[in-house]
Scaffold this active site. Structure first.
Site, PDB file in Angstrom:
ATOM      1  N   ASP A  37      56.061  51.282  51.222  1.00  0.00           N
ATOM      2  CA  ASP A  37      55.753  50.909  52.598  1.00  0.00           C
ATOM      3  C   ASP A  37      56.913  50.103  53.153  1.00  0.00           C
ATOM      4  O   ASP A  37      57.648  49.451  52.398  1.00  0.00           O
ATOM      5  CB  ASP A  37      54.462  50.077  52.634  1.00  0.00           C
ATOM      6  N   ASP A  53      61.710  52.863  53.598  1.00  0.00           N
ATOM      7  CA  ASP A  53      61.686  53.384  54.955  1.00  0.00           C
ATOM      8  C   ASP A  53      61.867  54.892  54.845  1.00  0.00           C
ATOM      9  O   ASP A  53      62.926  55.373  54.422  1.00  0.00           O
ATOM     10  CB  ASP A  53      62.818  52.763  55.772  1.00  0.00           C
ATOM     11  N   VAL A  54      60.831  55.659  55.198  1.00  0.00           N
ATOM     12  CA  VAL A  54      60.893  57.111  54.989  1.00  0.00           C
ATOM     13  C   VAL A  54      61.916  57.804  55.881  1.00  0.00           C
ATOM     14  O   VAL A  54      62.197  58.987  55.687  1.00  0.00           O
ATOM     15  CB  VAL A  54      59.508  57.777  55.158  1.00  0.00           C
ATOM     16  N   ASN A  80      51.626  59.907  52.980  1.00  0.00           N
ATOM     17  CA  ASN A  80      50.729  59.404  54.017  1.00  0.00           C
ATOM     18  C   ASN A  80      51.445  58.683  55.152  1.00  0.00           C
ATOM     19  O   ASN A  80      50.875  58.554  56.238  1.00  0.00           O
ATOM     20  CB  ASN A  80      49.696  58.469  53.376  1.00  0.00           C
ATOM     21  N   TYR A 145      52.541  64.152  68.964  1.00  0.00           N
ATOM     22  CA  TYR A 145      51.832  63.904  67.705  1.00  0.00           C
ATOM     23  C   TYR A 145      51.310  65.210  67.117  1.00  0.00           C
ATOM     24  O   TYR A 145      51.481  65.482  65.919  1.00  0.00           O
ATOM     25  CB  TYR A 145      50.677  62.935  67.944  1.00  0.00           C
ATOM     26  N   LYS A 149      52.226  67.098  63.495  1.00  0.00           N
ATOM     27  CA  LYS A 149      51.224  67.396  62.475  1.00  0.00           C
ATOM     28  C   LYS A 149      51.072  68.904  62.257  1.00  0.00           C
ATOM     29  O   LYS A 149      50.735  69.354  61.156  1.00  0.00           O
ATOM     30  CB  LYS A 149      49.885  66.760  62.840  1.00  0.00           C
ATOM     31  N   ALA A 178      40.401  58.530  63.102  1.00  0.00           N
ATOM     32  CA  ALA A 178      39.990  57.613  62.042  1.00  0.00           C
ATOM     33  C   ALA A 178      40.097  56.168  62.507  1.00  0.00           C
ATOM     34  O   ALA A 178      40.956  55.825  63.328  1.00  0.00           O
ATOM     35  CB  ALA A 178      40.849  57.826  60.804  1.00  0.00           C
ATOM     36  N   THR A 180      41.509  53.277  62.052  1.00  0.00           N
ATOM     37  CA  THR A 180      42.669  52.708  61.383  1.00  0.00           C
ATOM     38  C   THR A 180      43.328  51.667  62.283  1.00  0.00           C
ATOM     39  O   THR A 180      43.015  51.572  63.472  1.00  0.00           O
ATOM     40  CB  THR A 180      43.697  53.808  61.073  1.00  0.00           C
TER      41      THR A 180
END
Length: 251
Positions: A37, A53-54, A80, A145, A149, A178, A180
């Protein structure tokens, strides 16, 4: 259940929300779990924490290598980490399109790419990508978004085909809206948070938001050795949003 006993898992975006719920569930069911993360400060034992950091390939490779060294191997990757975006195609400029796609799509590629050499040595190798109902249903004000996806959904299928003969299963979950931290921030910023929450709940046939724990349960199902014959599959966790067409409630 102890179906993950002896397995080593890595969860990106695992410090909060769906990622945190998944990491904790896998650990409770016997896995050793490392969280990657950008801000893993809140992650404590039994979870292991690594900063990554992705959007930075070097950061990802170093974090995956460190996590694998600490775990002693790698069997499961939960891709995720992701971010949200609002608006039609006119509402986000090129920089925002590149930023979101870099995190939500290329970020998963970077993590999986770094993990593949380790997964090939596993007797039970599985990758689960967090996708979205936005990949298969048109949602208003979510063009960027949904595009990201949709790419994750196609990427999942392509990865499953590429790696099935290496013994690596690849699947994805498609959550509905969700409950979140990201949705919480959207609601806080709305003119009428209560009305906005009610609208989000109403578009799901169950009449409520999906919980992070429910999505985590679906991820665990796909990652478990008990699902060894399942690959190239998307599992909806959306309160019936994709498949059900209910008649309006009579007044």
């Amino acid at each position: 259940m102890t179906d993950f006993e002896g397995l080593r898992a890595l969860v990106t975006g695992g410090a909060s929300g769906i990622g945190r719920a998944t990491a904790e569930l896998l650990a409770a069911r016997g896995a050793q779990v490392a969280v990657l993360d950008r801000d893993p400060a809140s992650v404590g034992k039994p979870l292991l924490a690594h900063r990554a950091d992705v959007t930075d390939d070097t950061s990802v490779r170093e974090a995956v290598a460190a996590a694998v060294a600490e775990l002693g191997g790698l069997d499961i990757v939960i891709n995720n980490a992701g971010i949200g975006a609002q608006g039609t195609i006119e509402d986000n400029d090129d920089d925002e399109w590149h930023r979101v796609l870099d995190v939500n799509v290329v970020g998963m590629v970077r993590v999986a790419r770094a993990a593949l050499p380790h997964l090939r040595r596993s007797q039970h190798a599985a990758i689960v990508n967090t996708c979205s109902i936005g990949a298969t249903a048109g949602l208003p004000q979510r063009a960027l978004y949904c595009a990201s996806k949709g790419a994750v959904y196609s990427l999942t299928l392509a990865m499953a085909a590429d790696h099935v003969r290496e013994g690596i299963r690849v699947n994805c979950v498609n959550p509905g809206t969700a409950d979140t931290p990201w949705i919480g921030r959207l609601l806080d910023a709305a003119d009428d948070p209560a009305a906005e929450r009610a609208a989000l709940e109403a578009r799901q046939p169950t009449g409520r938001l999906v919980s992070a724990a429910e999505v985590a349960g679906a991820i665990a199902y796909l990652a478990s050795p008990l699902s060894g014959a399942t690959t190239g599959t998307s599992l909806a966790v959306d309160g019936g949003m994709q498949g059900l067409r209910l008649r309006p409630v009579s007044q």
